[in-house]
Design a protein around this motif. Structure first.
Motif, PDB file in Angstrom:
ATOM      1  N   GLY A  86       0.808  -1.206   0.000  1.00  0.00           N
ATOM      2  CA  GLY A  86       0.000   0.000   0.000  1.00  0.00           C
ATOM      3  C   GLY A  86       0.841   1.255   0.000  1.00  0.00           C
ATOM      4  O   GLY A  86       0.572   2.208  -0.714  1.00  0.00           O
ATOM      5  N   GLN A  87       1.939   1.244   0.792  1.00  0.00           N
ATOM      6  CA  GLN A  87       2.806   2.413   0.850  1.00  0.00           C
ATOM      7  C   GLN A  87       3.531   2.631  -0.472  1.00  0.00           C
ATOM      8  O   GLN A  87       3.706   3.753  -0.925  1.00  0.00           O
ATOM      9  N   ALA A  88       3.920   1.546  -1.133  1.00  0.00           N
ATOM     10  CA  ALA A  88       4.666   1.667  -2.381  1.00  0.00           C
ATOM     11  C   ALA A  88       3.821   2.229  -3.503  1.00  0.00           C
ATOM     12  O   ALA A  88       4.332   2.845  -4.434  1.00  0.00           O
ATOM     13  N   LEU A  89       2.521   2.030  -3.434  1.00  0.00           N
ATOM     14  CA  LEU A  89       1.664   2.411  -4.547  1.00  0.00           C
ATOM     15  C   LEU A  89       0.955   3.738  -4.334  1.00  0.00           C
ATOM     16  O   LEU A  89       0.089   4.105  -5.110  1.00  0.00           O
ATOM     17  N   THR A  90       1.249   4.458  -3.281  1.00  0.00           N
ATOM     18  CA  THR A  90       0.588   5.737  -3.050  1.00  0.00           C
ATOM     19  C   THR A  90       1.588   6.877  -3.165  1.00  0.00           C
ATOM     20  O   THR A  90       2.779   6.688  -2.945  1.00  0.00           O
ATOM     21  N   THR A  91       1.079   8.025  -3.510  1.00  0.00           N
ATOM     22  CA  THR A  91       1.942   9.204  -3.615  1.00  0.00           C
ATOM     23  C   THR A  91       1.855  10.066  -2.365  1.00  0.00           C
ATOM     24  O   THR A  91       2.432  11.144  -2.326  1.00  0.00           O
ATOM     25  N   ALA A 118      -6.288 -16.766   2.000  1.00  0.00           N
ATOM     26  CA  ALA A 118      -5.661 -15.463   1.861  1.00  0.00           C
ATOM     27  C   ALA A 118      -6.322 -14.479   2.819  1.00  0.00           C
ATOM     28  O   ALA A 118      -7.401 -14.733   3.361  1.00  0.00           O
ATOM     29  N   ASP A 119      -5.637 -13.351   3.026  1.00  0.00           N
ATOM     30  CA  ASP A 119      -6.193 -12.243   3.791  1.00  0.00           C
ATOM     31  C   ASP A 119      -6.545 -11.113   2.840  1.00  0.00           C
ATOM     32  O   ASP A 119      -5.709 -10.689   2.029  1.00  0.00           O
ATOM     33  N   GLU A 120      -7.782 -10.631   2.925  1.00  0.00           N
ATOM     34  CA  GLU A 120      -8.221  -9.474   2.156  1.00  0.00           C
ATOM     35  C   GLU A 120      -8.129  -8.262   3.072  1.00  0.00           C
ATOM     36  O   GLU A 120      -8.837  -8.160   4.069  1.00  0.00           O
ATOM     37  N   THR A 121      -7.244  -7.336   2.731  1.00  0.00           N
ATOM     38  CA  THR A 121      -6.928  -6.215   3.610  1.00  0.00           C
ATOM     39  C   THR A 121      -7.170  -4.899   2.889  1.00  0.00           C
ATOM     40  O   THR A 121      -6.797  -4.756   1.721  1.00  0.00           O
ATOM     41  N   VAL A 122      -7.796  -3.946   3.584  1.00  0.00           N
ATOM     42  CA  VAL A 122      -7.929  -2.589   3.067  1.00  0.00           C
ATOM     43  C   VAL A 122      -6.899  -1.724   3.782  1.00  0.00           C
ATOM     44  O   VAL A 122      -6.895  -1.639   5.012  1.00  0.00           O
ATOM     45  N   VAL A 123      -6.003  -1.142   3.008  1.00  0.00           N
ATOM     46  CA  VAL A 123      -4.929  -0.316   3.538  1.00  0.00           C
ATOM     47  C   VAL A 123      -5.232   1.139   3.218  1.00  0.00           C
ATOM     48  O   VAL A 123      -5.639   1.461   2.092  1.00  0.00           O
ATOM     49  N   GLY A 124      -5.039   2.034   4.187  1.00  0.00           N
ATOM     50  CA  GLY A 124      -5.324   3.438   3.972  1.00  0.00           C
ATOM     51  C   GLY A 124      -4.146   4.329   4.321  1.00  0.00           C
ATOM     52  O   GLY A 124      -3.434   4.086   5.298  1.00  0.00           O
ATOM     53  N   ILE A 125      -3.950   5.330   3.497  1.00  0.00           N
ATOM     54  CA  ILE A 125      -2.986   6.398   3.792  1.00  0.00           C
ATOM     55  C   ILE A 125      -3.677   7.710   3.454  1.00  0.00           C
ATOM     56  O   ILE A 125      -4.040   7.935   2.293  1.00  0.00           O
ATOM     57  N   ASP A 126      -3.887   8.551   4.438  1.00  0.00           N
ATOM     58  CA  ASP A 126      -4.633   9.788   4.222  1.00  0.00           C
ATOM     59  C   ASP A 126      -5.973   9.452   3.573  1.00  0.00           C
ATOM     60  O   ASP A 126      -6.742   8.694   4.110  1.00  0.00           O
ATOM     61  N   LEU A 127      -6.219   9.999   2.388  1.00  0.00           N
ATOM     62  CA  LEU A 127      -7.480   9.750   1.700  1.00  0.00           C
ATOM     63  C   LEU A 127      -7.415   8.524   0.799  1.00  0.00           C
ATOM     64  O   LEU A 127      -8.439   8.082   0.282  1.00  0.00           O
ATOM     65  N   ASP A 128      -6.213   8.009   0.600  1.00  0.00           N
ATOM     66  CA  ASP A 128      -6.042   6.918  -0.353  1.00  0.00           C
ATOM     67  C   ASP A 128      -6.450   5.587   0.275  1.00  0.00           C
ATOM     68  O   ASP A 128      -6.295   5.381   1.482  1.00  0.00           O
TER      69      ASP A 128
END
Length: 933
Positions: free
Chosen positions: A185-190, A218-228
């Motif tokens: 998630g961190q790698a794909l956000t600006t 598998a684990d289905e995970t929602v990752v958030g950074i700020d609004l992303d």
């Protein structure tokens, strides 16, 4: 009387036909990826004549056509179908559970009666209580007497023998899995900042849409950074990332644009601002509060005397407008009861921020009311206080607007220099369209982007999206009046790839349908079209734009539970889809007795042919047999015994020659052929009184074939093919002749099923074979697929023969790099050896599959190789055992083999003395009439 079966036609489609046996012409019916499920498909077709099936990538995606289940209630009709036929999807009924909160959904409101035309039932797939990721089954039941089930929209996974380890299933999310989700998630956000896990759940991962993989936990995970927001699926044990999806959907903005919120279709510099009602807005006075009605009017209770201050805000009944760059706008006035208390927002029209808030409120309520007009029970639209954000400067701003599914919310940016404020009509309708797709249960990408544009097209009755984005009011951001053409490999051939550009394919279809309805339904064309489109969202699955959507539109438009006899707006709908390459009028061909491997030189060989509805009924009396006996194709009318049931009678031909043939019929004035691309492709047979098999190899034992390879990976190997529910990158899921084994290019599920030929060639060479004894033919089944990968349809598959034990080679055929036989499927081929080399006892054949630059995915297979010697002397009539006399042994052979011959026929049917691929009364009479002992 023959029993129903299904046959393949076109790309990825299965349709119902009447057949006693499965035809040998390639496609799903000959190489099912689930042999067990195939038996259930046959049972279904036998129980439901007239129903039809569409498959894609070896998985059923739609069941449609004539109704295929009934019951005393809509629920009973749906449940009866699951109990009787769920197994044809490769699942058990108990694995399908009702979707909580969205199981029962009325579809297509009929305002004249206050009722709904359909009821939709939604199910998801689970195993031992663990859900299968993105699985979905939607059943559409017609609300008529008997409650006919008319459409199944399917996205299910055959889990095979997969079993869940209860200890792993119950274990908490692993550190490796959690870290993989956070790091990805961190790698794909600006955006700056540390990512956070917003939610997680355990699932079974078996792929998504056309991507089919071996199931695992598998684990289905929602990752958030700020609004992303990102959704990440990770392997429970290893933490490997299996799937990722961006959960924020934006409108791409390009160019230099000035913006002003308006009532019309353009930005502020393009249109005028006018006063308009604010429906469902909250009004407060004293201790009381109320909401305005749909026209902006209100009645506010007032128990006191004297003047009262009345305040209105844009925190309404259904939408709350927040201002990210300042205070939320409101209006107030003091009145003496009974008033009136007339409040006007943005009266001066001098504040961009206030204008944006008003326009969001007006636009959001307008699209919600629009949808509820066609389905008052549309899911989630009765949930109050949907968040909308105006004048954002964070997140994806400037130059953007987006829908966030988690909150949910729609978000619009403040202007910046020449970049406009993004809050106006078409942009608002587009973003809320994403919410409609999410609420309907589908994914986003091209379908979400396309449907967002479609909502603007319908509400504004205008094909243009985003007028003013380029500053001069003369060009839109996107245009539904387009010529985007469908491509199964890249979504479109000429309008760009996912997601926004490709979405124009769907808006183009809807605009084309609209143009047809303007002519036929001038008074209510928008209502007719909008009713279909809005409700189609509820039966769609996945995030892609497929030809299947045309079937959804036709089913929703239908008025008698049978789209095969047409629908009220069949022409307008099919023309709209066909304009963009998403619809082909089609007829289903079936061959109850199979296709002949030989035809009588004197003529008269008869092949039964049945036709049935594909997407339109065939025109009676139009069936033709097209035969090439050496001088080019000649068209011969077939004999119609009953409506759409024919006998195709072959003419005389030169014994020992190869005879090419195909079939055709008409529907609505359009000619449909089988094979679909005939005469480029055709069936073949041999003119002969009989065939002797001098060599046969079904590859169940090693008969001395040799493999040589220069490729880095993917050599030929003899094995049972890995099923398509495990690997499906163009590889065959089963062998061709049903014996079990064949030769395939590699056969491994390791490394994500990366088992294709890589960077070089692999060659399979036969032992030295004897092709003497008469006019010899070589026959084989082959499979070839070069349509996957970054550079599809670049490579070839070469077949060569030799008459000097391999000292020199002559080309027999080259498959590819493009054409109708490079996308998988088993095809049987026969060639006269003497047309290419000398037919002697030093004969060899070899098959070469290559992957050259640019690299792509190349998969090949070979099965059922035979040397056939043509007999043209006729022999002794009635001599079934070939001993030169006709007697009790011939009689017993006929009686013991009574009935249809197994396929392929001949040569597998010794007692078939008349060459019609059936042992019956004609063969019996031939024995009795020529009895010598």
């Amino acid at each position: 009387m023959v029993s129903p079966s299904i046959v393949a036609f076109g790309a990825g489609t299965l349709l119902l036909a009447s057949a006693a046996q499965v035809p040998p012409s390639g496609g799903f019916d000959q190489q099912p990826d689930r042999p067990g499920a195939w038996q259930h498909v046959q049972a279904f077709t036998q129980a439901n004549p007239g129903a039809a099936i569409r498959e894609r990538a070896g998985r059923i995606t739609r069941v449609f056509g004539r109704a295929f289940s009934q019951g005393a209630s809509p629920q009973q009709s749906a449940e009866s179908f699951l109990q009787n036929h769920a197994a044809m999807f490769g699942v058990q009924p108990q694995q399908l559970v009702a979707v909580e909160g969205d199981h029962v959904q009325p579809v297509m409101y009929q305002p004249d009666t206050g009722t709904y035309k359909f009821t939709r039932y939604a199910y998801r797939q689970e195993l031992d209580g663990v859900p299968v990721f993105r699985s979905a089954l939607r059943l559409l039941v017609r609300n008529l007497e008997g409650y006919p089930l008319v459409l199944a929209s399917v996205d299910l996974h055959d889990l095979g023998g997969f079993q869940i380890d209860p200890q792993i299933a119950a274990a908490p999310m692993t550190q490796a899995s959690s870290q993989a989700a956070l790091q990805r998630g961190q790698a794909l956000t600006t955006f700056a900042g540390e990512p956070q896990v917003m939610s997680t759940r355990r699932v079974i991962w078996a792929g998504v849409e056309d991507r089919v993989v071996a199931p695992r936990l598998a684990d289905e995970t929602v990752v958030g950074i700020d609004l992303d927001r990102w959704l990440i699926v990770t392997d429970v044990v290893t933490g490997d990332v299996l799937f990722e999806e961006h959960r924020i959907f934006m409108v791409d903005v390009t160019g230099s644009v000035n913006g002003r919120a308006t009532e019309g279709i353009g930005a502020e510099q393009c249109e005028e601002e006018v006063a308009m009602p604010l429906p469902y807005a909250e009004v407060v006075g004293g201790l009381n509060a109320t909401f305005t009605d749909a026209d902006g009017n209100f009645v506010l209770p007032n128990e006191g005397g004297g003047d009262i201050e009345v305040t209105a805000s844009l925190n309404g009944q259904w939408f709350d407008v927040f201002n990210a760059s300042g205070p939320e706008t409101s209006e107030a006035t003091t009145v003496t009861p009974p008033g009136p208390a007339d409040l006007l927002f943005n009266a001066d029209n001098t504040s961009e921020q206030e204008r944006a808030q008003v326009n969001i409120y007006v636009g959001a309520n307008r699209i919600r009311d629009f949808v509820l007009q066609y389905n008052p029970a549309y899911p989630t639209l009765s949930t109050p206080n949907f968040e909308t954000w105006a004048n954002r400067t964070d997140g994806f701003c400037p130059q953007n607007a987006w829908y966030s599914p988690g909150d949910p919310s729609i978000n619009f940016c403040l202007s910046s220099g020449s970049i406009p404020n993004t809050a106006w009509s078409s942009v608002i309708y587009h973003e809320y369209g994403h919410h409609l797709v999410e609420a309907g249960g589908s994914g986003q990408c091209e379908y979400g982007e396309g449907m967002g544009d479609v909502m603007s097209v319908l509400i504004l009755d205008d094909p243009n999206l985003g007028w003013g984005f380029f500053g001069d009011c003369s060009s839109p951001l996107r245009d539904a009046d387009n010529n985007c053409q469908y491509s199964p490999a890249s979504c479109t051939t000429n309008c760009g790839g996912p997601c926004h550009s490709c979405g124009q394919l769907l808006s183009g279809v809807v605009w084309s349908i609209r143009n047809g309805l303007v002519v036929t339904e001038p008074a209510d064309y928008i209502d007719v079209l909008s009713n279909i489109v809005v409700n189609s969202i509820l039966v769609h699955t996945g995030s892609s734009i497929w030809p299947d959507i045309a079937l959804d539109y036709l089913t929703l438009d239908d008025d008698d539970a049978d789209i095969c006899n047409g629908t009220p707006h069949f022409s307008e709908i099919t023309t709209g889809f066909a304009d963009h390459g998403l619809f082909e009028t089609s007829v289903s061909f079936a061959f109850p007795g199979g296709l002949p491997q030989t035809v009588a030189p004197a003529g008269g060989t008869t092949v039964p042919v049945t036709l049935d509805c594909g997407t339109a009924p065939p025109d009676p009396g139009t069936g033709l047999l097209h035969v090439d006996t050496g001088g080019g194709f000649v068209s011969i009318p077939m004999t119609e015994n009953s409506p759409n049931e024919y006998d195709a009678v072959f003419p005389a031909s030169t014994c020992g020659s190869q005879v090419l043939f195909y079939f055709s019929a008409e529907t609505g004035g359009q000619t449909i052929t089988e094979p679909a691309d005939a005469p480029v492709s055709s069936f073949s047979t041999i003119s002969a009184t009989s065939l002797n098999v001098s060599f046969t190899d079904d590859f169940e034992a090693d008969q001395g074939w040799a493999v040589s390879t220069s490729a880095l990976d993917g050599p030929w190997q003899r094995d049972v093919p890995i099923p398509n529910n495990v690997c499906d990158r163009g590889n065959p899921g089963t062998d061709a002749d049903g014996s079990s084994q064949c030769y395939v290019t590699d056969n491994s599920s390791a490394n994500g099923c990366n088992s294709d030929v890589d960077d070089g060639s692999t060659t399979l060479t036969s032992p030295v074979l004897d092709a003497t004894g008469g006019d010899a033919f070589v026959s084989y089944w082959r499979w070839y697929d070069n349509t996957f990968g970054s550079s599809p349809e670049q490579d070839i598959f070469v077949v060569e023969v030799s008459d000097d034990a391999g000292g020199s080679w002559t080309n027999l055929e080259t498959v590819g790099p493009s054409g109708s036989e490079v996308a998988g499927g088993w095809f049987q081929k026969s060639f006269r050896i003497s047309d290419f080399v000398t037919a002697n006892n030093q004969f060899r054949i070899r098959f070469t599959a290559s992957d050259t630059d640019p690299q792509s995915v190349v998969e090949a297979g070979v099965d059922g190789v035979e040397i056939l010697v043509v007999n043209c002397d006729g022999g002794v009539p009635g001599d079934a055992d070939g001993d030169g006399i006709v007697g009790i042994n011939d009689f017993l052979l006929v009686i013991g083999n009574w009935g249809p011959c197994p396929l392929p026929c001949p040569p597998t049917c010794q007692a078939d003395l008349t060459g019609d691929c059936e042992v019956g009364i004609d063969d019996f009479l031939l024995v009795i009439g020529n009895w010598t002992l």
